[in-house]
Scaffold this motif. Structure first.
Motif, PDB file in Angstrom:
ATOM      1  N   ASP A  82       0.834  -1.199   0.000  1.00 57.24           N
ATOM      2  CA  ASP A  82       0.000   0.000   0.000  1.00 57.24           C
ATOM      3  C   ASP A  82       0.874   1.257   0.000  1.00 57.24           C
ATOM      4  N   MET A  83       1.965   1.217   0.749  1.00 51.35           N
ATOM      5  CA  MET A  83       2.898   2.346   0.748  1.00 51.35           C
ATOM      6  C   MET A  83       3.447   2.589  -0.660  1.00 51.35           C
ATOM      7  N   VAL A  84       3.804   1.488  -1.339  1.00 50.05           N
ATOM      8  CA  VAL A  84       4.345   1.607  -2.695  1.00 50.05           C
ATOM      9  C   VAL A  84       3.297   2.190  -3.634  1.00 50.05           C
ATOM     10  N   GLU A  85       2.063   1.686  -3.528  1.00 49.17           N
ATOM     11  CA  GLU A  85       1.000   2.145  -4.423  1.00 49.17           C
ATOM     12  C   GLU A  85       0.644   3.600  -4.176  1.00 49.17           C
ATOM     13  N   ARG A  86       0.944   4.095  -2.988  1.00 43.95           N
ATOM     14  CA  ARG A  86       0.719   5.520  -2.701  1.00 43.95           C
ATOM     15  C   ARG A  86       1.937   6.349  -3.059  1.00 43.95           C
ATOM     16  N   GLY A  87       2.957   5.708  -3.687  1.00 48.56           N
ATOM     17  CA  GLY A  87       4.122   6.433  -4.170  1.00 48.56           C
ATOM     18  C   GLY A  87       5.260   6.547  -3.182  1.00 48.56           C
ATOM     19  N   ASN A  88       5.125   5.917  -2.002  1.00 44.53           N
ATOM     20  CA  ASN A  88       6.168   6.031  -0.978  1.00 44.53           C
ATOM     21  C   ASN A  88       7.136   4.854  -1.081  1.00 44.53           C
ATOM     22  N   THR A  89       7.845   4.781  -2.200  1.00 45.56           N
ATOM     23  CA  THR A  89       8.777   3.672  -2.423  1.00 45.56           C
ATOM     24  C   THR A  89       9.908   3.676  -1.408  1.00 45.56           C
ATOM     25  N   ALA A  90      10.477   4.832  -1.159  1.00 41.92           N
ATOM     26  CA  ALA A  90      11.594   4.922  -0.209  1.00 41.92           C
ATOM     27  C   ALA A  90      11.164   4.480   1.180  1.00 41.92           C
ATOM     28  N   GLY A  91       9.977   4.901   1.590  1.00 39.89           N
ATOM     29  CA  GLY A  91       9.465   4.495   2.903  1.00 39.89           C
ATOM     30  C   GLY A  91       9.245   2.996   2.977  1.00 39.89           C
ATOM     31  N   ALA A  92       8.738   2.403   1.885  1.00 40.07           N
ATOM     32  CA  ALA A  92       8.501   0.959   1.854  1.00 40.07           C
ATOM     33  C   ALA A  92       9.806   0.190   2.003  1.00 40.07           C
ATOM     34  N   LEU A  93      10.843   0.638   1.317  1.00 41.68           N
ATOM     35  CA  LEU A  93      12.148  -0.034   1.414  1.00 41.68           C
ATOM     36  C   LEU A  93      12.707   0.078   2.831  1.00 41.68           C
ATOM     37  N   LYS A  94      12.483   1.217   3.456  1.00 37.39           N
ATOM     38  CA  LYS A  94      12.955   1.420   4.835  1.00 37.39           C
ATOM     39  C   LYS A  94      12.249   0.452   5.784  1.00 37.39           C
ATOM     40  N   LYS A  95      10.939   0.284   5.590  1.00 33.03           N
ATOM     41  CA  LYS A  95      10.175  -0.614   6.467  1.00 33.03           C
ATOM     42  C   LYS A  95      10.589  -2.071   6.254  1.00 33.03           C
ATOM     43  N   LEU A  96      10.895  -2.435   5.021  1.00 29.53           N
ATOM     44  CA  LEU A  96      11.380  -3.801   4.764  1.00 29.53           C
ATOM     45  C   LEU A  96      12.682  -4.064   5.507  1.00 29.53           C
ATOM     46  N   GLN A  97      13.567  -3.079   5.538  1.00 32.71           N
ATOM     47  CA  GLN A  97      14.826  -3.241   6.254  1.00 32.71           C
ATOM     48  C   GLN A  97      14.581  -3.365   7.751  1.00 32.71           C
ATOM     49  N   GLU A  98      13.604  -2.624   8.263  1.00 31.26           N
ATOM     50  CA  GLU A  98      13.280  -2.715   9.686  1.00 31.26           C
ATOM     51  C   GLU A  98      12.771  -4.114  10.029  1.00 31.26           C
ATOM     52  N   LEU A  99      11.962  -4.702   9.140  1.00 37.59           N
ATOM     53  CA  LEU A  99      11.475  -6.066   9.381  1.00 37.59           C
ATOM     54  C   LEU A  99      12.628  -7.066   9.368  1.00 37.59           C
ATOM     55  N   LYS A 100      13.585  -6.859   8.472  1.00 38.36           N
ATOM     56  CA  LYS A 100      14.747  -7.754   8.416  1.00 38.36           C
ATOM     57  C   LYS A 100      15.562  -7.680   9.705  1.00 38.36           C
ATOM     58  N   ASN A 101      15.646  -6.501  10.288  1.00 40.09           N
ATOM     59  CA  ASN A 101      16.488  -6.300  11.473  1.00 40.09           C
ATOM     60  C   ASN A 101      15.744  -6.514  12.787  1.00 40.09           C
TER      61      ASN A 101
END
Length: 612
Positions: free
Chosen positions: A251-270
């Protein structure tokens, strides 16, 4: 052929008149001669009454024995059936011998009649099973044991023969067990599924706030949630990722927040979920996170552009009434007083911010209107301004074709080529004449083909660009390209909408290009003639872009990024080579999508990583 003489037959009886009492005449039959056949007939005539008496006695005996059998069956069914079966083998052999010799026909064969009754009962029992296991009301019964007892009792009431009842008993017992196990199993599955959903729901608000940077994964709420007993099932972390974190990030990506989505993915990894350092993402989940990360990078630019376009439309719609209010005062030569400007700016800040317009954009807009007001006052002080005829003609020519001239108008006014009256008139004309959506896309001929495209990318019927609630569009372009039937696969709306947006752009761009070509080839064309040409060429434009839309869509589906409605079990069967109805449908779908059989397994592996 020589005639055959039959020996020992009597001659024809003679007739002679006789006189009866009272003078009545009659005909007397003279007795013919005797032979052996006539003697046998006389003998049988004396036996026949004896046969009739024997038959009556046999019927009474049969009825008596039947009553005894029924009574024995009622008193002890098992024992009665045991004795019956013991004698049946011998009796059946004798009956079958008599049947084969033609002595007993089917209607007189008790074994045949009993078999018919039992067979009819078994057919009814199988129909009962089918009805029970397909009836929605039965499958939703709160107490399946009581329900099946009631229905079985009703079925038994329709059977008169105890023999038939005993024949269908194994079928009914098996049916009851199957039904009860199925319903209870389904109830248990639903309870487990609801428990998992409730587990996610308990942290849904915090997870959503996390995507907006209003919550942290290291907060105590997430720690309590991850340790909750409701989450202690196999694959709970993957379940949470697939059904909560992944949709939120998409949903973040579809709203245009690609950078935010990538940041959240990294948080899930860590994300560490215990003091021992254990992480939320195990090796399997880490693969899923990496796959989603690649997808975000691939789709991010597209969704960002879509989001920017959507925001710009939203912003312009929100700004429009405030701009119109401000420009109306300028056009009507009403002074922009400090009191009006402060009130107008205050209202603009409040309403535009509420409408989702960014603060920077709000302030830029207010400043631009202030500047416009200053320019207007400066222009009013200019003397001897005369509109340049060539400039005016050029602008009007472009506006007549629907080409935006806002910047040209502003520049011409600043260069002293337009009077205030012409400047104001041209600004108003520019707003109404350059709306491509209104002047081109809303034309009936164009709109009709837009509806065709939108319906192909929708699960509901679209008319006039508006989805009709409650309607069901069973087929869509993904199913068409896969050669699937309407009920084969369920395609998520989000995937159809994403692909549909690209298709709409292809169609709209083709119309723009065609319109520009017409204008360039005939600069003096009038607006009505231009519109008429667009109407005439719309069908050909659609035919051309329709093939491109299908080719583009097929290419995107071949990446495995989009959800094709495949079930995980069917994908697993297809990967293992197991032939089932579901795996066969997947194989056919991939073939129709143009995926080479040698690459099918690699595609399914990518698809599985992306969607399961």
């Amino acid at each position: 052929m020589a005639r055959v003489q039959v020996q020992d037959l009597p001659g024809a009886p003679g007739l002679q008149p006789t006189v009866r009492s009272g003078g009545q005449y009659g005909v007397a039959v003279q007795q013919a001669g005797r032979n052996k056949l006539m003697d046998l007939a006389d003998a049988l005539s004396t036996v026949n009454p004896m046969l009739k008496d024997f038959t009556a006695i046999r019927v009474a005996e049969r009825d008596y024995q039947r009553e005894l059998g029924e009574r024995a069956f009622d008193e002890n069914p098992d024992e009665a059936m045991k004795k019956l079966e013991a004698g049946r083998s011998k009796a059946k052999a004798g009956i079958r011998s008599a049947v084969n010799k033609g002595i007993i026909d089917e209607y007189s064969n008790p074994d045949f009649q009993a078999g018919i009754m039992a067979a009819r009962g078994k057919v009814g029992a199988k129909e009962f099973r089918k009805a029970l296991l397909t009836d929605p009301e039965a499958l939703r019964a709160d107490d399946p044991i009581a329900y099946v007892r009631e229905k079985t009792s009703e079925f038994y009431q329709g059977i008169d023969s105890n023999y038939v009842r005993l024949s269908v008993e194994p079928i009914l017992k098996k049916t009851a067990d199957e039904y009860v196990n199925y319903v209870i199993g389904r109830q248990q599955d639903e309870a487990i599924a609801q428990g998992k959903i409730d587990w996610l729901s308990s942290i849904q608000d915090e997870a959503k706030a996390w995507t907006s940077n209003k919550f942290d994964l290291n907060d105590a709420s997430f720690k309590e949630w991850i340790d909750d007993g409701a989450g202690s099932f196999k694959g709970s972390h993957k379940y949470a990722f697939d059904n909560m974190f992944k949709p939120l990030i998409r949903d973040m990506v579809e709203r245009g927040n690609t950078a935010g989505a990538l940041k959240k993915l990294q948080e899930l990894k860590n994300w560490k979920i215990s003091d021992s350092g254990a992480k939320f993402a195990n090796s399997e989940l880490l693969d899923d996170l990496n796959t989603l990360e690649r997808t975000v990078l691939q789709e991010g630019e597209n969704f960002t552009n879509l989001a920017i376009q959507a925001y710009n439309r939203q912003r312009d719609e929100a700004l429009s009434p405030f701009e119109a209010e401000f420009q109306a005062r300028l056009n009507d030569d009403v002074p922009i007083t400090d009191f009006f400007f402060k009130d107008w700016a205050s209202r603009a800040r409040e309403e535009l911010t509420t409408a989702g317009v960014k603060v920077n954009d709000v302030e830029k807009f207010i400043a631009s209107q202030r500047e416009e007001a200053n320019k207007s006052y400066n222009r009013e002080s200019e003397d001897n301004v005369v509109t340049d005829a060539d400039t005016l003609g050029s602008i009007l020519s472009m506006l007549n074709l629907g080409i935006d001239q806002k910047k040209v108008i502003e520049q011409a006014r600043d260069d002293g080529e337009l009077t205030t009256a012409d400047y104001k008139s041209l600004r108003n004309s520019n707003r109404t004449e350059t709306d491509f959506e209104k002047n081109v896309m809303s034309r009936p001929s164009v709109r009709a083909y837009s509806d065709i495209i939108e319906n192909r990318f929708s699960n509901v019927t679209v008319k006039g660009g508006i989805p009709i609630p409650g309607t069901d569009n069973a087929m869509n372009i993904i199913k068409e390209l896969m050669g699937a039937s309407p009920m084969d696969f369920i395609i998520p709306a989000v995937d159809l909408q994403t692909l549909g947006s690209s298709a709409e752009r292809v169609y709209k761009n083709a119309l723009r290009e065609e319109r520009i070509k017409i204008i360039q080839s005939n600069p003096d064309i009038s607006r009505p003639d231009l519109d008429a040409l667009i109407d005439d060429r719309t069908e050909q434009i659609f035919t051309t872009v329709n093939q491109k839309i299908e080719d583009d869509t097929r290419g995107k589906l071949q990446t495995g990024t989009y959800n094709l409605g495949f079930k995980e079990t069917d994908v697993d069967n297809a990967l293992s080579g197991k032939k089932t109805s579901g795996s066969n449908k997947i194989g056919k779908a991939l073939e129709n999508l143009g995926i080479d059989p040698t690459e099918a397994k690699d595609f399914l592996k990518r698809y599985k990583n992306n969607h399961f």
